[in-house]
Design a protein around this motif. Structure first.
Motif, PDB file in Angstrom:
ATOM      1  N   GLU A 177      95.519 -29.495  57.054  1.00 47.02           N
ATOM      2  CA  GLU A 177      94.728 -28.646  56.215  1.00 47.02           C
ATOM      3  C   GLU A 177      93.902 -29.465  55.154  1.00 47.02           C
ATOM      4  O   GLU A 177      93.043 -28.519  54.590  1.00 47.02           O
ATOM      5  N   TRP A 178      94.068 -30.528  55.029  1.00 46.87           N
ATOM      6  CA  TRP A 178      93.071 -31.226  53.954  1.00 46.87           C
ATOM      7  C   TRP A 178      93.299 -32.892  54.375  1.00 46.87           C
ATOM      8  O   TRP A 178      94.056 -33.248  55.071  1.00 46.87           O
ATOM      9  N   ILE A 213      88.692 -27.827  52.022  1.00 47.09           N
ATOM     10  CA  ILE A 213      88.967 -26.337  52.293  1.00 47.09           C
ATOM     11  C   ILE A 213      87.516 -25.771  52.377  1.00 47.09           C
ATOM     12  O   ILE A 213      87.495 -24.991  53.287  1.00 47.09           O
ATOM     13  N   LYS A 214      86.799 -26.594  51.798  1.00 45.55           N
ATOM     14  CA  LYS A 214      85.168 -26.011  52.088  1.00 45.55           C
ATOM     15  C   LYS A 214      84.818 -26.128  53.516  1.00 45.55           C
ATOM     16  O   LYS A 214      84.065 -25.264  54.275  1.00 45.55           O
ATOM     17  N   GLY A 216      86.909 -26.505  56.177  1.00 48.00           N
ATOM     18  CA  GLY A 216      87.664 -25.557  56.896  1.00 48.00           C
ATOM     19  C   GLY A 216      87.073 -24.138  56.797  1.00 48.00           C
ATOM     20  O   GLY A 216      86.829 -23.689  57.795  1.00 48.00           O
ATOM     21  N   GLU A 217      86.482 -23.775  55.702  1.00 46.90           N
ATOM     22  CA  GLU A 217      85.841 -22.466  55.652  1.00 46.90           C
ATOM     23  C   GLU A 217      84.301 -22.478  56.224  1.00 46.90           C
ATOM     24  O   GLU A 217      84.173 -21.253  56.912  1.00 46.90           O
ATOM     25  N   ARG A 218      83.949 -23.277  56.815  1.00 47.98           N
ATOM     26  CA  ARG A 218      82.644 -23.456  57.631  1.00 47.98           C
ATOM     27  C   ARG A 218      82.952 -23.468  59.142  1.00 47.98           C
ATOM     28  O   ARG A 218      81.955 -23.397  59.835  1.00 47.98           O
ATOM     29  N   GLY A 219      84.269 -23.349  59.361  1.00 46.86           N
ATOM     30  CA  GLY A 219      84.661 -23.331  60.935  1.00 46.86           C
ATOM     31  C   GLY A 219      85.102 -24.458  61.398  1.00 46.86           C
ATOM     32  O   GLY A 219      85.195 -24.593  63.005  1.00 46.86           O
ATOM     33  N   VAL A 261      88.193 -22.507  44.519  1.00 40.63           N
ATOM     34  CA  VAL A 261      87.867 -22.656  45.708  1.00 40.63           C
ATOM     35  C   VAL A 261      88.766 -22.018  46.665  1.00 40.63           C
ATOM     36  O   VAL A 261      88.525 -21.338  47.767  1.00 40.63           O
ATOM     37  N   LEU A 262      90.028 -21.918  46.224  1.00 39.20           N
ATOM     38  CA  LEU A 262      90.934 -20.919  47.098  1.00 39.20           C
ATOM     39  C   LEU A 262      91.046 -19.459  46.721  1.00 39.20           C
ATOM     40  O   LEU A 262      91.499 -18.517  47.467  1.00 39.20           O
ATOM     41  N   ARG A 263      90.346 -19.197  45.543  1.00 34.01           N
ATOM     42  CA  ARG A 263      90.224 -17.981  44.986  1.00 34.01           C
ATOM     43  C   ARG A 263      91.538 -17.082  44.916  1.00 34.01           C
ATOM     44  O   ARG A 263      91.565 -16.003  45.125  1.00 34.01           O
TER      45      ARG A 263
END
Length: 311
Positions: A177-178, A213-214, A216-219, A261-263
């Motif tokens: 995950e990172w 994380i960013k 990963g959020e972009r797919g 970032v994780l909000r």
């Protein structure tokens, strides 16, 4: 030695570590695959690093470009370096690592083997995940909000990032995950622009977690390439000798990743963050060397709490 020149731009942020930098270059020269180009973003006050870059390294096929850092800090220096990128892949690595054979080739091959892999990193031989004991596993479960077969390579709870593991039975390429920017290769198209948030200054603790994380959020998927290996000969520096400031930065930056970032903003997340910080202090108190630094760690965290509360 026959060497492949890969479509990779490598970026190294450095400051006043010419001996370690030259050793890193020498180990890179022994690789079976070299980056097409290397950008060294230097925050040194002297010319030693520039001289190493401009004099060249025997057997290193990469073009090496030295540039003066506009602002000091690992994240900011890397952002400056990536402005020169026109290669498909971007490789971030530290100036104090030693490459094991075929490390670069294995990272490059892993990205080419899986189209949805946005980034991969090398296994750090002297920094890896160890299976936790029962109390620590219970804490990880509470922070995570559920059980996992392994917490290796995960980001749990309030931005707690855990190292990948290396053991028999795992595949060569393991989803995580990172990615730790000690040695990480990304597809350039997977990276945000700029890759690193300007919030991260100086030593830039946790800037790599925020970037991962960013991405990963972009797919994009992320993975650790177990057989791409490095040794991290971590060097001394101001950020390590100033224990309170490092402790302060660690908590402030973790809080930033948690909230921005994780909000994650809920009271439960703050309780988990407090539990993690208390656990770290308790771990320090279990050894003589840790107890000697305990007051400095507490002082740094208290400074961080005051700044977080005051906004």
């Amino acid at each position: 030695m026959h060497q492949i020149l890969t479509d990779v731009l490598a970026i190294v942020a450095t400051k006043a570590r010419p001996v370690a930098l030259k050793r890193m270059f020498q180990s890179l020269a022994m690789q079976s695959a070299h980056p097409q180009a290397i950008i060294v973003v230097d925050a040194s006050d002297d010319s030693d690093t520039r001289n190493i870059c401009e004099n060249g390294i025997d057997d290193l096929g990469s073009e090496v470009l030295w540039i003066k850092a506009e602002e000091q800090g690992a994240a900011l220096q890397r952002n400056q370096g990536i402005l020169f990128a026109n290669q498909q892949m971007v490789l971030f690595f530290d100036d104090d690592i030693v490459f094991e054979p075929k490390c670069i080739a294995r990272l490059w091959e892993a990205l080419h083997a899986e189209r949805r892999l946005g980034g991969v990193n090398a296994m750090i031989l002297n920094q890896r995940y160890h299976s936790p004991g029962a109390p620590t596993r219970l804490l990880f479960t509470l922070l995570n909000g559920g059980r996992e077969n392994t917490f290796a390579g995960k980001v749990i709870g309030p931005a707690i990032n855990l190292l990948p593991e290396d053991r028999d039975g795992l595949p060569d390429i393991v989803p995580v995950e990172w990615l730790n920017t000690t040695c990480t290769m990304y597809r350039r198209e997977a990276l945000p622009s700029p890759p690193f948030d300007s919030f991260f200054r100086g030593y830039s603790l946790m800037e790599d977690v925020a970037l991962s994380i960013k991405v990963g959020e972009r797919g994009w998927k992320l993975a650790n390439v177990r057989k791409a290996r490095i040794f991290h000969d971590s060097q001394s520096g101001e950020h390590k000798s100033d224990v309170p400031s490092r402790a302060e930065m660690e908590l402030i930056n973790r809080h930033y990743v948690m909230t921005k970032v994780l909000r994650k903003h809920g009271s439960l997340e703050y309780l988990r963050l407090a539990a993690w910080e208390l656990f770290q202090l308790a771990s320090l108190s279990s050894s003589f060397s840790g107890r000697k630094q305990l007051f400095a760690h507490v002082a740094g965290r208290l400074r961080a709490v005051r700044k977080i509360v005051s906004g």
